[in-house]
Design a protein around this motif. Sequence first.
Motif, PDB file in Angstrom:
ATOM      1  N   ASP A  26       0.860  -1.184   0.000  1.00  0.00           N
ATOM      2  CA  ASP A  26       0.000   0.000   0.000  1.00  0.00           C
ATOM      3  C   ASP A  26       0.897   1.235   0.000  1.00  0.00           C
ATOM      4  N   THR A  27       1.440   1.554  -1.172  1.00  0.00           N
ATOM      5  CA  THR A  27       2.427   2.628  -1.265  1.00  0.00           C
ATOM      6  C   THR A  27       1.964   3.828  -2.073  1.00  0.00           C
ATOM      7  N   GLU A  28       0.774   3.779  -2.647  1.00  0.00           N
ATOM      8  CA  GLU A  28       0.345   4.908  -3.466  1.00  0.00           C
ATOM      9  C   GLU A  28       0.285   6.185  -2.637  1.00  0.00           C
ATOM     10  N   GLU A  29      -0.177   6.075  -1.396  1.00  0.00           N
ATOM     11  CA  GLU A  29      -0.185   7.256  -0.533  1.00  0.00           C
ATOM     12  C   GLU A  29       1.229   7.761  -0.288  1.00  0.00           C
ATOM     13  N   HIS A  30       2.200   6.804  -0.186  1.00  0.00           N
ATOM     14  CA  HIS A  30       3.595   7.206  -0.003  1.00  0.00           C
ATOM     15  C   HIS A  30       4.109   7.969  -1.229  1.00  0.00           C
ATOM     16  N   TRP A  31       3.763   7.480  -2.425  1.00  0.00           N
ATOM     17  CA  TRP A  31       4.184   8.183  -3.640  1.00  0.00           C
ATOM     18  C   TRP A  31       3.557   9.567  -3.704  1.00  0.00           C
ATOM     19  N   GLN A  32       2.274   9.650  -3.374  1.00  0.00           N
ATOM     20  CA  GLN A  32       1.618  10.959  -3.407  1.00  0.00           C
ATOM     21  C   GLN A  32       2.277  11.926  -2.432  1.00  0.00           C
ATOM     22  N   ASP A  33       2.581  11.425  -1.230  1.00  0.00           N
ATOM     23  CA  ASP A  33       3.233  12.269  -0.238  1.00  0.00           C
ATOM     24  C   ASP A  33       4.623  12.680  -0.703  1.00  0.00           C
ATOM     25  N   ALA A  51      -1.919  13.547  -9.630  1.00  0.00           N
ATOM     26  CA  ALA A  51      -1.763  12.284  -8.893  1.00  0.00           C
ATOM     27  C   ALA A  51      -2.294  11.106  -9.698  1.00  0.00           C
ATOM     28  N   GLU A  52      -3.430  11.277 -10.368  1.00  0.00           N
ATOM     29  CA  GLU A  52      -4.000  10.188 -11.156  1.00  0.00           C
ATOM     30  C   GLU A  52      -3.162   9.918 -12.393  1.00  0.00           C
ATOM     31  N   ARG A  53      -2.660  10.975 -13.026  1.00  0.00           N
ATOM     32  CA  ARG A  53      -1.824  10.786 -14.219  1.00  0.00           C
ATOM     33  C   ARG A  53      -0.515  10.100 -13.880  1.00  0.00           C
ATOM     34  N   ALA A  54      -0.034  10.301 -12.668  1.00  0.00           N
ATOM     35  CA  ALA A  54       1.257   9.744 -12.273  1.00  0.00           C
ATOM     36  C   ALA A  54       1.169   8.316 -11.758  1.00  0.00           C
ATOM     37  N   LYS A  55      -0.020   7.808 -11.524  1.00  0.00           N
ATOM     38  CA  LYS A  55      -0.181   6.474 -10.938  1.00  0.00           C
ATOM     39  C   LYS A  55       0.397   5.404 -11.861  1.00  0.00           C
ATOM     40  N   GLY A  56       1.297   4.573 -11.318  1.00  0.00           N
ATOM     41  CA  GLY A  56       1.883   3.474 -12.076  1.00  0.00           C
ATOM     42  C   GLY A  56       3.010   3.879 -12.999  1.00  0.00           C
ATOM     43  N   VAL A  57       3.334   5.170 -13.052  1.00  0.00           N
ATOM     44  CA  VAL A  57       4.381   5.663 -13.953  1.00  0.00           C
ATOM     45  C   VAL A  57       5.754   5.438 -13.318  1.00  0.00           C
ATOM     46  N   HIS A  58       6.734   5.032 -14.117  1.00  0.00           N
ATOM     47  CA  HIS A  58       8.097   4.855 -13.625  1.00  0.00           C
ATOM     48  C   HIS A  58       8.583   6.158 -12.998  1.00  0.00           C
ATOM     49  N   TYR A  59       9.326   6.048 -11.910  1.00  0.00           N
ATOM     50  CA  TYR A  59       9.685   7.252 -11.161  1.00  0.00           C
ATOM     51  C   TYR A  59      10.512   8.238 -11.977  1.00  0.00           C
ATOM     52  N   ALA A  85      13.991   9.934  -2.976  1.00  0.00           N
ATOM     53  CA  ALA A  85      14.476  10.008  -1.595  1.00  0.00           C
ATOM     54  C   ALA A  85      13.312  10.107  -0.610  1.00  0.00           C
ATOM     55  N   HIS A  86      12.343  10.958  -0.905  1.00  0.00           N
ATOM     56  CA  HIS A  86      11.190  11.099  -0.014  1.00  0.00           C
ATOM     57  C   HIS A  86      10.375   9.811   0.034  1.00  0.00           C
ATOM     58  N   PHE A  87      10.238   9.142  -1.123  1.00  0.00           N
ATOM     59  CA  PHE A  87       9.467   7.902  -1.142  1.00  0.00           C
ATOM     60  C   PHE A  87      10.127   6.824  -0.290  1.00  0.00           C
ATOM     61  N   MET A  88      11.432   6.658  -0.420  1.00  0.00           N
ATOM     62  CA  MET A  88      12.131   5.623   0.343  1.00  0.00           C
ATOM     63  C   MET A  88      12.051   5.909   1.840  1.00  0.00           C
ATOM     64  N   GLU A  89      12.047   7.169   2.226  1.00  0.00           N
ATOM     65  CA  GLU A  89      11.857   7.519   3.634  1.00  0.00           C
ATOM     66  C   GLU A  89      10.491   7.051   4.127  1.00  0.00           C
ATOM     67  N   ARG A  90       9.466   7.285   3.313  1.00  0.00           N
ATOM     68  CA  ARG A  90       8.101   6.918   3.718  1.00  0.00           C
ATOM     69  C   ARG A  90       7.941   5.403   3.793  1.00  0.00           C
ATOM     70  N   VAL A  91       8.525   4.674   2.848  1.00  0.00           N
ATOM     71  CA  VAL A  91       8.442   3.212   2.867  1.00  0.00           C
ATOM     72  C   VAL A  91       9.107   2.653   4.115  1.00  0.00           C
ATOM     73  N   ALA A  92      10.265   3.200   4.463  1.00  0.00           N
ATOM     74  CA  ALA A  92      10.978   2.732   5.651  1.00  0.00           C
ATOM     75  C   ALA A  92      10.172   3.007   6.921  1.00  0.00           C
ATOM     76  N   GLU A  93       9.455   4.118   6.937  1.00  0.00           N
ATOM     77  CA  GLU A  93       8.667   4.489   8.109  1.00  0.00           C
ATOM     78  C   GLU A  93       7.402   3.648   8.246  1.00  0.00           C
ATOM     79  N   ASP A  94       6.787   3.283   7.109  1.00  0.00           N
ATOM     80  CA  ASP A  94       5.434   2.737   7.170  1.00  0.00           C
ATOM     81  C   ASP A  94       5.178   1.708   6.068  1.00  0.00           C
ATOM     82  N   PRO A  95       5.778   0.506   6.155  1.00  0.00           N
ATOM     83  CA  PRO A  95       5.498  -0.536   5.158  1.00  0.00           C
ATOM     84  C   PRO A  95       4.166  -1.220   5.451  1.00  0.00           C
TER      85      PRO A  95
END
Length: 250
Positions: A26-33, A51-59, A85-95
């Motif tokens: 459940d990382t879409e919220e992390h990507w949005q953040d 946000a909708e246009r970016a969903k599933g798009v390569h970073y 960098a921001h995404f990896m921080e969020r994943v580490a905080e909240d997988p």
Amino acid sequence: MTITEQPFRGWSPEAVVFDCDGTLMDTEEHWQDARRRAFREFGLRPAPGFAERAKGVHYLDCGRMMAEEADKAHLAPELTESLLAHFMERVAEDPVTMPGAAEFVRSLSGRLPLAVASNCPLAVVERSLERAGLLSHFGHIVVPGDPGPTGATTGNTGGGTTGSTDGGTLIRPKPWPDVYATAARLCGARSERTLAVEDSLTGIESARRAGLRVVGVGDRPADGRADTVDLWVPTLNAPELLELDWVRPG
């Protein structure tokens, strides 16, 4: 194939390939953040509907989109670096896993070859799955090769992850078919007998172009763009999925 009441009658997969973001994790919220933080870091604002246009798009493509839509194309490299960098921080905080995902993977593990095909960097996918206790269930992780000398990267998790190039050929991101075609091959399965599990239209297009059958998961788009899937379920613990013959144990 359009959705039917019995979409898999007389058919069972030789392998199952999962998307990661939004399907397993459940990382879409992390990507949005992460996108919001990156925009804010550079004093920019996303355009409506970004946000909708970016969903599933390569970073990498997302970073370019962010820069171009803000009319700051020259900032693409910096925005991309900030986004990741921001995404990896969020994943580490909240997988967090998606509803039913962990149980569904474990129910298939040991009975079918399982792989992951993702547009995310390999380190991000590995970290997410490891934190969720799911990494050991997948024989292969396939991600696009970033431009540069390393080429396309595949991961084999059966005793430690190793990186290699796929025969020297660059693996392109979804919606290109490369990640799914490669994952099926690494699993030793024919494309037409491999199942993809996806939540995004970008990923669905990738899997279908590779010749895989597809289960879509999540909120089904209302505009008919997902009609090419074989089955659409709201979650991976939906009865219509768990009651399929090849899903039920034994």
